[in-house]
Scaffold this motif. Structure first.
Motif, PDB file in Angstrom:
ATOM      1  N   MET A   1       0.851  -1.182   0.000  1.00  0.00           N
ATOM      2  CA  MET A   1       0.000   0.000   0.000  1.00  0.00           C
ATOM      3  C   MET A   1       0.894   1.243   0.000  1.00  0.00           C
ATOM      4  O   MET A   1       1.864   1.323   0.728  1.00  0.00           O
ATOM      5  N   GLU A   2       0.541   2.193  -0.809  1.00  0.00           N
ATOM      6  CA  GLU A   2       1.300   3.438  -0.898  1.00  0.00           C
ATOM      7  C   GLU A   2       0.991   4.328   0.302  1.00  0.00           C
ATOM      8  O   GLU A   2      -0.162   4.453   0.709  1.00  0.00           O
ATOM      9  N   VAL A   3       2.002   4.988   0.828  1.00  0.00           N
ATOM     10  CA  VAL A   3       1.847   5.803   2.025  1.00  0.00           C
ATOM     11  C   VAL A   3       0.980   7.045   1.784  1.00  0.00           C
ATOM     12  O   VAL A   3       0.316   7.526   2.694  1.00  0.00           O
ATOM     13  N   LYS A   4       0.940   7.549   0.561  1.00  0.00           N
ATOM     14  CA  LYS A   4       0.124   8.736   0.264  1.00  0.00           C
ATOM     15  C   LYS A   4      -1.355   8.399   0.105  1.00  0.00           C
ATOM     16  O   LYS A   4      -2.188   9.291   0.052  1.00  0.00           O
ATOM     17  N   GLY A   5      -1.693   7.123   0.004  1.00  0.00           N
ATOM     18  CA  GLY A   5      -3.087   6.704  -0.044  1.00  0.00           C
ATOM     19  C   GLY A   5      -3.813   7.029  -1.339  1.00  0.00           C
ATOM     20  O   GLY A   5      -5.049   6.989  -1.380  1.00  0.00           O
ATOM     21  N   LEU A   6      -3.084   7.325  -2.398  1.00  0.00           N
ATOM     22  CA  LEU A   6      -3.744   7.680  -3.657  1.00  0.00           C
ATOM     23  C   LEU A   6      -4.566   6.523  -4.225  1.00  0.00           C
ATOM     24  O   LEU A   6      -5.638   6.746  -4.796  1.00  0.00           O
ATOM     25  N   ASP A   7      -4.075   5.310  -4.043  1.00  0.00           N
ATOM     26  CA  ASP A   7      -4.842   4.153  -4.507  1.00  0.00           C
ATOM     27  C   ASP A   7      -6.181   4.076  -3.786  1.00  0.00           C
ATOM     28  O   ASP A   7      -7.222   3.826  -4.393  1.00  0.00           O
ATOM     29  N   LEU A   8      -6.178   4.327  -2.476  1.00  0.00           N
ATOM     30  CA  LEU A   8      -7.419   4.329  -1.693  1.00  0.00           C
ATOM     31  C   LEU A   8      -8.344   5.459  -2.146  1.00  0.00           C
ATOM     32  O   LEU A   8      -9.556   5.263  -2.291  1.00  0.00           O
ATOM     33  N   LEU A   9      -7.754   6.626  -2.364  1.00  0.00           N
ATOM     34  CA  LEU A   9      -8.529   7.797  -2.769  1.00  0.00           C
ATOM     35  C   LEU A   9      -9.232   7.559  -4.102  1.00  0.00           C
ATOM     36  O   LEU A   9     -10.433   7.818  -4.244  1.00  0.00           O
ATOM     37  N   VAL A  10      -8.505   7.064  -5.070  1.00  0.00           N
ATOM     38  CA  VAL A  10      -9.096   6.843  -6.396  1.00  0.00           C
ATOM     39  C   VAL A  10     -10.161   5.750  -6.344  1.00  0.00           C
ATOM     40  O   VAL A  10     -11.226   5.882  -6.960  1.00  0.00           O
ATOM     41  N   LYS A  11      -9.924   4.688  -5.587  1.00  0.00           N
ATOM     42  CA  LYS A  11     -10.945   3.643  -5.448  1.00  0.00           C
ATOM     43  C   LYS A  11     -12.194   4.198  -4.763  1.00  0.00           C
ATOM     44  O   LYS A  11     -13.325   3.891  -5.165  1.00  0.00           O
ATOM     45  N   ALA A  12     -11.991   5.021  -3.743  1.00  0.00           N
ATOM     46  CA  ALA A  12     -13.126   5.653  -3.061  1.00  0.00           C
ATOM     47  C   ALA A  12     -13.892   6.537  -4.037  1.00  0.00           C
ATOM     48  O   ALA A  12     -15.134   6.533  -4.057  1.00  0.00           O
ATOM     49  N   TRP A  13     -13.161   7.293  -4.841  1.00  0.00           N
ATOM     50  CA  TRP A  13     -13.782   8.171  -5.831  1.00  0.00           C
ATOM     51  C   TRP A  13     -14.619   7.354  -6.835  1.00  0.00           C
ATOM     52  O   TRP A  13     -15.754   7.712  -7.146  1.00  0.00           O
ATOM     53  N   GLU A  14     -14.056   6.265  -7.307  1.00  0.00           N
ATOM     54  CA  GLU A  14     -14.767   5.422  -8.271  1.00  0.00           C
ATOM     55  C   GLU A  14     -16.044   4.836  -7.676  1.00  0.00           C
ATOM     56  O   GLU A  14     -17.008   4.595  -8.405  1.00  0.00           O
ATOM     57  N   ASN A  15     -16.076   4.633  -6.361  1.00  0.00           N
ATOM     58  CA  ASN A  15     -17.243   4.056  -5.691  1.00  0.00           C
ATOM     59  C   ASN A  15     -18.383   5.051  -5.488  1.00  0.00           C
ATOM     60  O   ASN A  15     -19.499   4.641  -5.177  1.00  0.00           O
ATOM     61  N   ILE A  16     -18.115   6.325  -5.635  1.00  0.00           N
ATOM     62  CA  ILE A  16     -19.161   7.327  -5.418  1.00  0.00           C
ATOM     63  C   ILE A  16     -20.122   7.297  -6.606  1.00  0.00           C
ATOM     64  O   ILE A  16     -19.711   7.487  -7.754  1.00  0.00           O
ATOM     65  N   GLU A  17     -21.378   7.054  -6.312  1.00  0.00           N
ATOM     66  CA  GLU A  17     -22.364   6.903  -7.381  1.00  0.00           C
ATOM     67  C   GLU A  17     -22.775   8.229  -7.993  1.00  0.00           C
ATOM     68  O   GLU A  17     -22.832   8.368  -9.206  1.00  0.00           O
ATOM     69  N   ASN A  18     -23.094   9.209  -7.180  1.00  0.00           N
ATOM     70  CA  ASN A  18     -23.572  10.494  -7.695  1.00  0.00           C
ATOM     71  C   ASN A  18     -22.562  11.577  -7.340  1.00  0.00           C
ATOM     72  O   ASN A  18     -22.585  12.123  -6.246  1.00  0.00           O
ATOM     73  N   LYS A  19     -21.696  11.883  -8.272  1.00  0.00           N
ATOM     74  CA  LYS A  19     -20.626  12.870  -8.035  1.00  0.00           C
ATOM     75  C   LYS A  19     -21.107  14.304  -8.218  1.00  0.00           C
ATOM     76  O   LYS A  19     -20.372  15.239  -7.934  1.00  0.00           O
TER      77      LYS A  19
END
Length: 160
Positions: A1-19
């Motif tokens: 896992m990357e320390v900056k959490g960008l992978d988590l951030l982008v996955k979270a973003w992709e999960n948002i249904e209504n942006k």
């Protein structure tokens, strides 16, 4: 896992249904940059100077720091001073000083669900509420200033 959490951030973003028209802008030239190209609603910008970064912050509706580990992160103070609502993980040392959940943004745990929850909350706020968050960020930014820092240092030195 990357320390900056960008992978988590982008996955979270992709999960948002209504942006609701929001986009996610990533800034920097890190080695993960190419991993996020072509993702709908994600804009990738190269590393930029402080002057250009300030302009970028002026166009932003929120600042997100997704770090899994971050001893301090001056950028949170900068985002607060710029008057941005902020989402930051509680793994960042500066979070308790510049992010008060429900006041100027949200402290979240460094996970996909934590980041997604914080972004959903920001997206769900009205413009008036986000303007209030922005004003509150500016107030929190003033809690640490060069004058206050110097006074704290002098206090420590005098106590020795």
């Amino acid at each position: 896992m990357e320390v900056k959490g960008l992978d988590l951030l982008v996955k979270a973003w992709e999960n948002i249904e209504n942006k609701q028209g929001w986009t996610l802008t990533l800034v920097g030239d890190g080695h993960l940059k190419d991993n996020f190209k072509g993702i709908k609603g994600v804009i990738i910008k190269d590393f930029m100077t402080q002057r250009d970064l300030i302009k970028e912050m002026e166009r932003a509706g929120c600042f997100v720091l997704a770090s899994v580990f971050e001893p301090w992160a001056l950028v949170i103070h900068e985002a607060a001073a710029a008057g941005l609502p902020i989402i930051a993980t509680d793994a960042c040392g500066a979070s308790p000083h510049f992010v008060v959940s429900g006041y100027n943004g949200y402290q979240v745990n460094p996970s996909i669900s934590g980041l997604q929850n914080g972004m959903n909350k920001i997206i769900g706020h009205s413009d008036a509420e986000l303007i209030g968050f922005a004003a509150n960020s500016r107030l929190l930014a003033k809690s640490i200033s060069p004058q206050i820092g110097a006074a704290q240092l002098m206090s420590v030195l005098k106590s020795r």
